[in-house]
Design a protein around this motif. Structure first.
Motif, PDB file in Angstrom:
ATOM      1  N   ASN A  30     -11.886 -22.655  24.034  1.00  0.00           N
ATOM      2  CA  ASN A  30     -11.244 -23.085  22.782  1.00  0.00           C
ATOM      3  C   ASN A  30     -11.108 -21.935  21.795  1.00  0.00           C
ATOM      4  OD1 ASN A  30     -10.603 -25.710  23.347  1.00  0.00           O
ATOM      5  ND2 ASN A  30     -12.642 -26.472  22.775  1.00  0.00           N
ATOM      6  N   VAL A  31     -12.167 -21.164  21.612  1.00  0.00           N
ATOM      7  CA  VAL A  31     -12.094 -20.071  20.628  1.00  0.00           C
ATOM      8  C   VAL A  31     -11.163 -18.967  21.126  1.00  0.00           C
ATOM      9  CG1 VAL A  31     -14.102 -18.700  21.370  1.00  0.00           C
ATOM     10  CG2 VAL A  31     -13.434 -18.740  18.958  1.00  0.00           C
ATOM     11  N   MET A  32     -11.068 -18.820  22.437  1.00  0.00           N
ATOM     12  CA  MET A  32     -10.165 -17.815  23.011  1.00  0.00           C
ATOM     13  C   MET A  32      -8.727 -18.029  22.538  1.00  0.00           C
ATOM     14  SD  MET A  32      -9.496 -17.122  27.034  1.00  0.00           S
ATOM     15  CE  MET A  32      -8.336 -18.464  27.242  1.00  0.00           C
ATOM     16  N   LYS A  33      -8.364 -19.278  22.308  1.00  0.00           N
ATOM     17  CA  LYS A  33      -6.986 -19.588  21.883  1.00  0.00           C
ATOM     18  C   LYS A  33      -6.690 -19.034  20.499  1.00  0.00           C
ATOM     19  CE  LYS A  33      -7.055 -23.692  24.761  1.00  0.00           C
ATOM     20  NZ  LYS A  33      -7.519 -25.089  24.763  1.00  0.00           N
ATOM     21  N   ASN A  34      -7.737 -18.720  19.729  1.00  0.00           N
ATOM     22  CA  ASN A  34      -7.543 -18.138  18.392  1.00  0.00           C
ATOM     23  C   ASN A  34      -7.494 -16.614  18.411  1.00  0.00           C
ATOM     24  OD1 ASN A  34      -7.626 -20.691  17.322  1.00  0.00           O
ATOM     25  ND2 ASN A  34      -9.839 -20.617  16.917  1.00  0.00           N
ATOM     26  N   ALA A  35      -7.661 -16.018  19.584  1.00  0.00           N
ATOM     27  CA  ALA A  35      -7.658 -14.545  19.660  1.00  0.00           C
ATOM     28  C   ALA A  35      -6.379 -14.005  19.018  1.00  0.00           C
ATOM     29  CB  ALA A  35      -7.752 -14.107  21.120  1.00  0.00           C
ATOM     30  N   TYR A  36      -6.541 -12.922  18.248  1.00  0.00           N
ATOM     31  CA  TYR A  36      -5.391 -12.271  17.611  1.00  0.00           C
ATOM     32  C   TYR A  36      -5.069 -11.031  18.434  1.00  0.00           C
ATOM     33  CZ  TYR A  36      -2.592  -9.791  14.172  1.00  0.00           C
ATOM     34  OH  TYR A  36      -1.582  -9.113  13.537  1.00  0.00           O
ATOM     35  N   VAL A  37      -4.089 -11.155  19.333  1.00  0.00           N
ATOM     36  CA  VAL A  37      -3.854 -10.102  20.330  1.00  0.00           C
ATOM     37  C   VAL A  37      -2.368  -9.716  20.438  1.00  0.00           C
ATOM     38  CG1 VAL A  37      -5.920 -10.548  21.686  1.00  0.00           C
ATOM     39  CG2 VAL A  37      -3.886 -11.902  22.149  1.00  0.00           C
ATOM     40  N   PRO A  38      -1.737  -9.361  19.312  1.00  0.00           N
ATOM     41  CA  PRO A  38      -0.305  -9.034  19.383  1.00  0.00           C
ATOM     42  C   PRO A  38      -0.020  -7.766  20.192  1.00  0.00           C
ATOM     43  CG  PRO A  38      -1.181  -8.492  17.220  1.00  0.00           C
ATOM     44  CD  PRO A  38      -2.264  -9.232  17.954  1.00  0.00           C
ATOM     45  N   TYR A  39      -1.014  -6.915  20.404  1.00  0.00           N
ATOM     46  CA  TYR A  39      -0.774  -5.623  21.075  1.00  0.00           C
ATOM     47  C   TYR A  39      -1.078  -5.682  22.561  1.00  0.00           C
ATOM     48  CZ  TYR A  39      -0.570  -4.820  16.186  1.00  0.00           C
ATOM     49  OH  TYR A  39      -0.221  -4.955  14.876  1.00  0.00           O
TER      50      TYR A  39
END
Ligand code: THU
Length: 128
Positions: free
Chosen positions: A8-17
């Motif tokens: 669930n928390v993985m879905k909030n990862a901020y990974v635009p790069y």
């Protein structure tokens, strides 16, 4: 439990790069739960790994021992923690700590910190 929390928390990862999501959930030895996800930055080295986020939350919550920690990524291959995160995990682990590595579908490995980071530099070197 830890697997659901980490996914669930993985879905909030901020990974635009990198577009590579990582989620971590851990249980401290006083039975509290903490989570973290990776948070990247346009200035690449300022990005923070998911493990670091979860460990910071645990320490801020008043505990500094890990009972169990689960690391998951969205990738097809099983995630393994980076070297820096192995060292960060070591700081708050002991021989009883379990480190679980998972894909989105299931836990695939259950390791000790010694298995994950053999020949580790730790605090015992500082006074000898
Ligand atoms: N990453 C983590 O969050 N934990 C690791 O142990 C390995 C790498 C992140 C950092 C970066 O946001 C992305 O995965 C690709 O390296």
């Amino acid at each position: 439990m830890l697997h659901n929390m980490a996914v669930n928390v993985m879905k909030n990862a901020y990974v635009p790069y990198s577009d590579f999501q990582v989620g971590v959930a851990l249980k401290s030895t006083n039975n509290k739960f903490y989570t973290g996800c990776n948070v990247e930055n346009a200035a690449y080295p300022q990005g923070v790994c998911a493990e670091a986020g979860a460990i910071s939350a645990m320490v801020a919550g008043g505990c500094n021992r890990i009972s169990e920690v689960l690391i998951v990524s969205g990738g097809k291959r099983l995630i393994v923690p980076c070297g820096g995160c192995r060292q960060k995990l070591l700081e708050f682990s002991d021989a009883n700590t379990r480190i679980l590595l998972a894909t989105v579908s299931k836990v695939q490995k259950n390791l000790s910190i010694e298995e994950l980071l053999p020949y580790a530099f730790n605090d015992t070197f500082l006074n000898s």
